[in-house]
Write an enzyme that holds these catalytic residues in place. Structure first.
Site, short mmCIF file in Angstrom:
data_model
loop_
_atom_site.label_atom_id
_atom_site.label_comp_id
_atom_site.label_asym_id
_atom_site.label_seq_id
_atom_site.Cartn_x
_atom_site.Cartn_y
_atom_site.Cartn_z
N LYS A 107 -7.69 37.60 33.82
CA LYS A 107 -7.27 38.24 33.81
C LYS A 107 -7.13 37.95 35.81
O LYS A 107 -7.83 38.56 36.42
CB LYS A 107 -9.24 39.39 33.82
CG LYS A 107 -9.69 40.05 32.85
CD LYS A 107 -10.87 40.40 33.21
CE LYS A 107 -10.71 40.74 31.60
NZ LYS A 107 -11.95 41.56 31.30
N ILE A 145 -6.10 38.87 41.48
CA ILE A 145 -6.95 39.12 40.43
C ILE A 145 -6.16 40.57 39.70
O ILE A 145 -5.98 41.46 41.02
CB ILE A 145 -8.02 39.06 41.04
CG1 ILE A 145 -8.14 40.48 42.06
CG2 ILE A 145 -8.87 37.84 41.73
CD1 ILE A 145 -9.50 40.44 42.76
N CYS A 146 -6.90 40.62 38.52
CA CYS A 146 -6.14 42.41 37.99
C CYS A 146 -7.62 43.45 38.64
O CYS A 146 -8.85 43.01 38.26
CB CYS A 146 -6.34 41.76 36.61
SG CYS A 146 -5.93 43.63 35.98
N LEU A 147 -6.76 43.97 39.28
CA LEU A 147 -7.94 44.97 39.32
C LEU A 147 -6.59 46.68 38.87
O LEU A 147 -7.24 47.80 39.95
CB LEU A 147 -7.45 45.63 41.17
CG LEU A 147 -8.56 44.35 41.24
CD1 LEU A 147 -8.46 44.45 42.96
CD2 LEU A 147 -10.14 44.42 41.38
#
Length: 174
Positions: A111, A118-120
């Protein structure tokens, strides 16, 4: 905001919304937006401290306010895990949310994108788009980074991908 837990909803409603729709290329309008960003961040930080929930420190790393650096931390099993935090304000801000980076844990979770971003995308980006230009840096931290840390750090610790600084120091001494 339906479907959110009461604590998140309460926190979000107390973070001041922003009104100026301006990005780094917008001159004086950007300066006004930066003032609003600082007011929002100060309010969010004060609220966190008063609730004994202090978990980050950030500041602009350049006079233009386009590069931000700091620290964030997460407490898991009574141990504090601290990480460098950095991000750049995109040229298309506020239409585009900043990509929050934790470079120290780059590559340790799926992620996360290259460079420790960071994966958002799935949950946060549609929310940001819906609330543009009212959301700012404080909202990105509250609704993006905080839930990401809460979801990912316990998994990374329990799997051994990240170690507490005291564990690292004691293993280096032996």
């Amino acid at each position: 905001m339906e479907g959110w837990d009461p604590s998140t909803k309460s926190t979000l409603t107390r973070i001041p919304l922003l009104t100026t729709k301006a990005g780094p290329r917008d001159g004086d309008a950007w300066k006004q937006r930066l003032k609003e960003e600082y007011k929002s961040l100060i309010a969010y930080t004060q609220m966190n401290k008063s609730n004994d929930n202090d978990w980050f420190r950030i500041s602009a790393a350049n006079p233009e306010g386009t590069r931000w650096t700091g620290k964030c931390w997460y407490v898991h099993n009574l141990l504090k895990y601290e990480f460098d935090l950095q991000f750049d304000i995109p040229i298309t801000y506020p239409a585009t949310a900043p990509e929050l980076e934790l470079p120290e844990i780059d590559g340790k979770t799926q992620k996360m994108y290259r460079g420790g971003k960071i994966c958002l995308t799935v949950h946060f980006k549609p929310l940001w788009a819906k609330n543009c230009p009212r959301f700012g840096i404080a909202h990105a931290l509250c609704l993006g980074l905080a839930p990401w840390l809460a979801a990912e750090i316990p998994i990374l610790v329990d799997s051994g991908m990240i170690k507490h600084k005291d564990d690292t120091a004691s293993s280096a001494e032996s």
